[in-house]
Design an enzyme around this catalytic site. Structure first.
Site, PDB file in Angstrom:
ATOM      1  N   ARG A   1       7.108   0.547  13.655  1.00 56.95           N
ATOM      2  CA  ARG A   1       7.705   0.052  12.404  1.00 56.95           C
ATOM      3  C   ARG A   1       8.893  -0.883  12.660  1.00 56.95           C
ATOM      4  O   ARG A   1       9.449  -1.459  11.732  1.00 56.95           O
ATOM      5  CB  ARG A   1       8.186   1.222  11.535  1.00 56.95           C
TER       6      ARG A   1
ATOM      7  N   ARG B   1       4.728  11.189  -1.392  1.00 57.14           N
ATOM      8  CA  ARG B   1       4.594  11.006   0.056  1.00 57.14           C
ATOM      9  C   ARG B   1       5.958  11.068   0.737  1.00 57.14           C
ATOM     10  O   ARG B   1       6.941  10.542   0.216  1.00 57.14           O
ATOM     11  CB  ARG B   1       3.891   9.669   0.368  1.00 57.14           C
TER      12      ARG B   1
ATOM     13  N   ASN C   1       8.055  -5.588  -0.909  1.00 59.44           N
ATOM     14  CA  ASN C   1       7.945  -4.486   0.043  1.00 59.44           C
ATOM     15  C   ASN C   1       6.469  -4.442   0.412  1.00 59.44           C
ATOM     16  O   ASN C   1       5.656  -3.886  -0.332  1.00 59.44           O
ATOM     17  CB  ASN C   1       8.418  -3.164  -0.566  1.00 59.44           C
TER      18      ASN C   1
ATOM     19  N   TYR D   1      11.263   8.572   1.601  1.00 55.68           N
ATOM     20  CA  TYR D   1      11.179   7.706   0.421  1.00 55.68           C
ATOM     21  C   TYR D   1      11.798   8.293  -0.852  1.00 55.68           C
ATOM     22  O   TYR D   1      11.813   7.637  -1.879  1.00 55.68           O
ATOM     23  CB  TYR D   1       9.707   7.348   0.150  1.00 55.68           C
TER      24      TYR D   1
ATOM     25  N   HIS E   1      12.710  -2.600   2.288  1.00 58.70           N
ATOM     26  CA  HIS E   1      12.100  -1.342   2.748  1.00 58.70           C
ATOM     27  C   HIS E   1      12.969  -0.201   2.270  1.00 58.70           C
ATOM     28  O   HIS E   1      14.197  -0.257   2.414  1.00 58.70           O
ATOM     29  CB  HIS E   1      11.995  -1.292   4.283  1.00 58.70           C
TER      30      HIS E   1
ATOM     31  N   ARG F   1      12.840   4.652  12.749  1.00 53.91           N
ATOM     32  CA  ARG F   1      11.572   5.376  12.710  1.00 53.91           C
ATOM     33  C   ARG F   1      10.712   5.019  13.925  1.00 53.91           C
ATOM     34  O   ARG F   1      11.219   4.518  14.911  1.00 53.91           O
ATOM     35  CB  ARG F   1      10.870   5.066  11.376  1.00 53.91           C
TER      36      ARG F   1
ATOM     37  N   ASP G   1       1.994 -15.710   6.438  1.00 54.27           N
ATOM     38  CA  ASP G   1       1.637 -17.129   6.236  1.00 54.27           C
ATOM     39  C   ASP G   1       1.694 -17.506   4.760  1.00 54.27           C
ATOM     40  O   ASP G   1       2.135 -18.604   4.412  1.00 54.27           O
ATOM     41  CB  ASP G   1       0.235 -17.410   6.799  1.00 54.27           C
TER      42      ASP G   1
ATOM     43  N   GLU H   1      12.895  -9.329   1.424  1.00 60.14           N
ATOM     44  CA  GLU H   1      12.072  -8.222   1.939  1.00 60.14           C
ATOM     45  C   GLU H   1      12.843  -6.911   1.734  1.00 60.14           C
ATOM     46  O   GLU H   1      14.025  -6.833   2.063  1.00 60.14           O
ATOM     47  CB  GLU H   1      11.823  -8.460   3.439  1.00 60.14           C
TER      48      GLU H   1
ATOM     49  N   PRO I   1       0.787  -1.231   0.000  1.00 63.63           N
ATOM     50  CA  PRO I   1       0.000   0.000   0.000  1.00 63.63           C
ATOM     51  C   PRO I   1       0.820   1.283   0.000  1.00 63.63           C
ATOM     52  O   PRO I   1       1.832   1.378   0.693  1.00 63.63           O
ATOM     53  CB  PRO I   1      -0.837  -0.109   1.277  1.00 63.63           C
ATOM     54  N   ASN I   2       0.357   2.220  -0.782  1.00 68.17           N
ATOM     55  CA  ASN I   2       0.886   3.592  -0.856  1.00 68.17           C
ATOM     56  C   ASN I   2       2.222   3.716  -1.587  1.00 68.17           C
ATOM     57  O   ASN I   2       2.713   4.828  -1.782  1.00 68.17           O
ATOM     58  CB  ASN I   2       1.002   4.229   0.553  1.00 68.17           C
TER      59      ASN I   2
ATOM     60  N   ALA J   1       3.159  -0.885   4.821  1.00 69.19           N
ATOM     61  CA  ALA J   1       2.589  -0.887   6.176  1.00 69.19           C
ATOM     62  C   ALA J   1       2.136  -2.282   6.621  1.00 69.19           C
ATOM     63  O   ALA J   1       2.166  -2.603   7.816  1.00 69.19           O
ATOM     64  CB  ALA J   1       1.420   0.093   6.232  1.00 69.19           C
TER      65      ALA J   1
HETATM   66  C1  DQA Z   1       8.175   0.997   3.949  1.00 67.41           C
HETATM   67  C2  DQA Z   1       8.215   1.249   5.451  1.00 67.41           C
HETATM   68  C3  DQA Z   1       6.844   1.032   6.078  1.00 67.41           C
HETATM   69  O1  DQA Z   1       6.916   1.261   7.486  1.00 67.41           O
HETATM   70  C4  DQA Z   1       5.839   1.994   5.492  1.00 67.41           C
HETATM   71  O2  DQA Z   1       4.551   1.750   6.019  1.00 67.41           O
HETATM   72  C5  DQA Z   1       5.829   1.991   4.012  1.00 67.41           C
HETATM   73  C6  DQA Z   1       7.079   1.817   3.269  1.00 67.41           C
HETATM   74  C7  DQA Z   1       9.496   1.348   3.258  1.00 67.41           C
HETATM   75  O3  DQA Z   1       9.663   0.976   2.103  1.00 67.41           O
HETATM   76  O4  DQA Z   1      10.357   2.003   3.861  1.00 67.41           O
HETATM   77  O5  DQA Z   1       4.787   2.234   3.386  1.00 67.41           O
HETATM   78  O6  DQA Z   1       7.931  -0.383   3.719  1.00 67.41           O
END
Ligand code: DQA
Length: 148
Positions: A111, A18, A74, A23, A100, A107, A87, A98, A10-11, A77
């Site tokens: 998180r 954002r 990634n 980011y 980020h 942060r 799972d 993974e 998401p996002n 959230a």
């Molecule tokens: C994130 C870190 C997460 O805490 C956050 O909710 C994101 C992006 C990152 O890429 O740093 O949306 O996964």
């Protein structure tokens, strides 16, 4: 040619709009372009999917079992909350990385915990969108070593 999947949660489609301090200023299109370019250079067949919906991400992971050799994720959230995504990833028995963009440990405390870290091969965090390039390189090496 190995087939790999990048899943963005998401996002992440709002990259560039954002929290640029976390980011960066590059947008989502730029991110996908540099990933496709790197994959091409390494002779990897790459798909990239983004979803704001938890269940859709679970479906993407389930559908990857027979269709992809590796997953880079990634979960944004959902990394901090989703037992369902954890799972699903646990069922995918091939390399998983993974990513980020930000350093989640620098942060807010909520998180600091990732539900998925315990079921992935490795984690890249805090290196900006270059983390995706590092992840593609690492995935390439993991898959090469598997095939030796
Ligand atoms: C994130 C870190 C997460 O805490 C956050 O909710 C994101 C992006 C990152 O890429 O740093 O949306 O996964």
């Amino acid at each position: 040619m190995s087939k790999i999947l990048i899943i963005n949660g998401p996002n992440l489609n709002l990259l560039g709009q954002r929290e640029q301090s976390q980011y960066g200023s590059k947008d989502y299109n730029y991110l996908t372009e540099i990933c496709y370019e790197k994959a091409k250079e390494l002779n990897l067949n790459l798909d990239i999917k983004q979803s704001n919906v938890e269940g859709e991400i679970v479906n993407l992971i389930q559908n990857s079992v027979d269709n992809y050799e590796g997953i880079i994720i990634n979960a944004a959230a959902y990394s901090h909350t989703s037992v369902a995504i954890r799972d699903a990833l646990d069922v995918f028995k091939k390399p998983k990385i993974e990513v980020h963009i930000s350093n989640i440990y620098k942060r807010e405390e909520f998180r600091h915990k990732s539900m998925i870290s315990g079921v992935v091969t490795g984690i890249i965090c805090g290196l900006g969108i270059n983390g995706y390039i590092l992840a593609i390189n690492s995935m390439h090496e993991l898959l090469e070593n598997e095939n030796k």
